[in-house]
Enzyme design. Structure first.
Site, PDB file in Angstrom:
ATOM      1  CE1 TYR A  75      -3.796  -2.275   0.027  1.00  0.00           C
ATOM      2  CE2 TYR A  75      -2.592  -3.404   1.778  1.00  0.00           C
ATOM      3  CZ  TYR A  75      -3.616  -3.379   0.840  1.00  0.00           C
ATOM      4  OH  TYR A  75      -4.450  -4.458   0.712  1.00  0.00           O
ATOM      5  CE1 TYR A 111      -8.031  -6.312   3.137  1.00  0.00           C
ATOM      6  CE2 TYR A 111      -7.473  -7.731   4.988  1.00  0.00           C
ATOM      7  CZ  TYR A 111      -7.151  -7.174   3.771  1.00  0.00           C
ATOM      8  OH  TYR A 111      -5.962  -7.495   3.168  1.00  0.00           O
ATOM      9  CG  ASP A 146     -11.668 -13.736   7.655  1.00  0.00           C
ATOM     10  OD1 ASP A 146     -10.678 -14.194   8.260  1.00  0.00           O
ATOM     11  OD2 ASP A 146     -11.559 -12.862   6.778  1.00  0.00           O
ATOM     12  CE  LYS A 202      -4.169 -10.433   9.711  1.00  0.00           C
ATOM     13  NZ  LYS A 202      -3.079  -9.839   8.965  1.00  0.00           N
TER      14      LYS A 202
END
Length: 422
Positions: A14, A141, A242, A271
């Site tokens: 980003y 997200y 999620d 993660k």
């Protein structure tokens, strides 16, 4: 380190090649500290984007990696299995909510979501029903790959420029009731209406349980998630949780679904799975889902990453989950939440702060205006902490091992930097 080469040739996440943001050269990391090349010590408030829950260079995880390297670092998972993968999947089945019992190992969080979406589509293909749509909520997200982007907020996310290229799914209003608010049944009305109107075309609902991460760091009421599960049960629609960001203790429960006392049909984790040592994720499914998927025309689930079940990553993940199974994380996360409740409340009085919120080892400061990234990042580094804001959000999710004085230094730095930037 050649920072000039970095600026000219390395594309960081980003960031722009036309106007690259400054990067800070890290030479080593240990515990909750990052050490820059010039010797500066920074307390890490980000856990490398949620992942290093046990801190950096943990002796148990490091030893697990070294031991596995002496055996084999990788072997294909097609037609071959190995003890690290078997042990990891056994741990995951034991730790995740029943009746999840089939584990598909993948490379990253985004891929875990891709796998979950494909499982749901193949499930309905076996049942000879055309159900091409997914229902989710706004401000969500789910990753950066194309299918994952398609169920990420289409208007208010970093992926809005891909609108028109992505499959179009169904988005209900995101929950407004905060985690600690009194539940209002009307908060679920739009989701219920969207579900009822589209239920014959729905393959699944996909949602981040309790915490909406990169879409806004929103913390919502557990009853909303409970109502989602009830609606999916009533109409026979699959529910995908999620848990990539929330899994493994971050919210104060081992999995955020536990706040609502529900279990999904499919769950994505990643993660923190390896304690931040390397990339690995998993998608778990119930026996009913797995057997239905494999009972169709293909006779198997149609996905197979090259590095699926990587032994090195599995070995480190086993060590990380072993540390969690010792149970220290519960008191650690509870202490972090208690301290955040006090210290973030003080930050909430600043005039440029719109809201503060916290849950488990997550602290969020929402501003009225977006930050100027380069200047605020520099200010945090000068204050001796690593905090990486985005948009209007200054947030932290420190390693579970952080000590009270270290956490205070983080929150004090946020107060100081925001106070000076008014």
């Amino acid at each position: 380190m050649n920072l000039e080469f970095d600026q000219q040739h390395i594309w960081h996440p980003y960031t722009s090649t036309l106007n690259p943001l400054p990067c800070y050269p890290v030479s080593r990391a240990n515990g909750v500290y990052l050490e820059l090349e010039d010797g500066t010590q920074l307390i890490d408030g980000m856990s490398s984007w949620w992942s290093t829950i046990h801190g950096y260079n943990h002796p148990v995880l490091t030893q697990a990696a070294k031991d596995q390297l002496d055996q084999m670092s990788h072997v294909m998972f097609g037609g071959i299995t190995h003890q690290p993968a078997v042990e990891l999947c056994k741990k995951l089945v034991e730790m995740t909510p029943a009746p999840l019992e089939h584990v598909f190992l993948a490379d990253s969080g985004s891929v875990a979501v891709e796998v979950a979406l494909k499982m749901a589509l193949q499930y309905w293909h076996t049942k000879q029903q055309h159900r091409p749509k997914f229902l989710t909520v706004r401000h969500g997200y789910h990753g950066d790959t194309f299918a994952a982007m398609s169920v990420t907020d289409p208007d208010n996310s970093m992926h809005s420029l891909y609108k028109g290229f992505l499959p179009e799914h169904i988005f209900a209003n995101s929950p407004e009731c905060g985690f600690f608010d009194e539940w209002r049944e009307d908060d679920f009305e739009d989701f219920r209406q969207q579900f009822i109107e589209n239920q014959t075309s729905l393959a699944a609902v996909i949602i981040e349980p309790i915490v909406q991460g990169a879409g806004g760091m929103r913390l919502y009421h557990p009853t909303f998630l409970k109502r989602v599960r009830e609606l999916c049960d009533e109409f026979g629609v699959l529910l995908i949780a999620d848990e990539i960001a929330t899994g493994f203790g971050r919210t104060g429960k081992l999995f955020a679904c536990e706040h609502a006392q529900i279990s999904p049909d499919i769950m994505c984790v990643g993660k923190a799975l390896t304690g931040g040592y390397m990339t690995l994720s998993a998608t778990l499914a119930t026996k009913h889902v797995a057997d239905t998927v494999c009972g169709g025309e293909a006779g198997c689930f149609m996905h197979g990453p090259t590095f699926m079940g990587n032994p090195l990553a599995c070995a480190v993940a086993n060590a990380s989950l072993g540390l969690l199974q010792q149970g220290d994380w519960q008191s650690q996360v509870a202490a972090i939440e208690e301290q955040l409740a006090v210290e973030l409340s003080d930050i909430g009085h600043l005039e440029n702060v719109k809201d503060v919120r916290w849950l488990g080892a997550i602290g969020v400061v929402e501003l009225h205006q977006p930050v100027e990234m380069a200047s605020i990042q520099k200010a945090f580094v000068e204050a001796g902490v690593w905090v990486r804001p985005f948009g209007r959000l200054v947030y932290i999710m420190p390693p579970f091992i952080i000590q009270p004085n270290e956490l205070t230094k983080l929150t004090s730095a946020i107060y100081q930097v925001l106070d000076q930037s008014r």
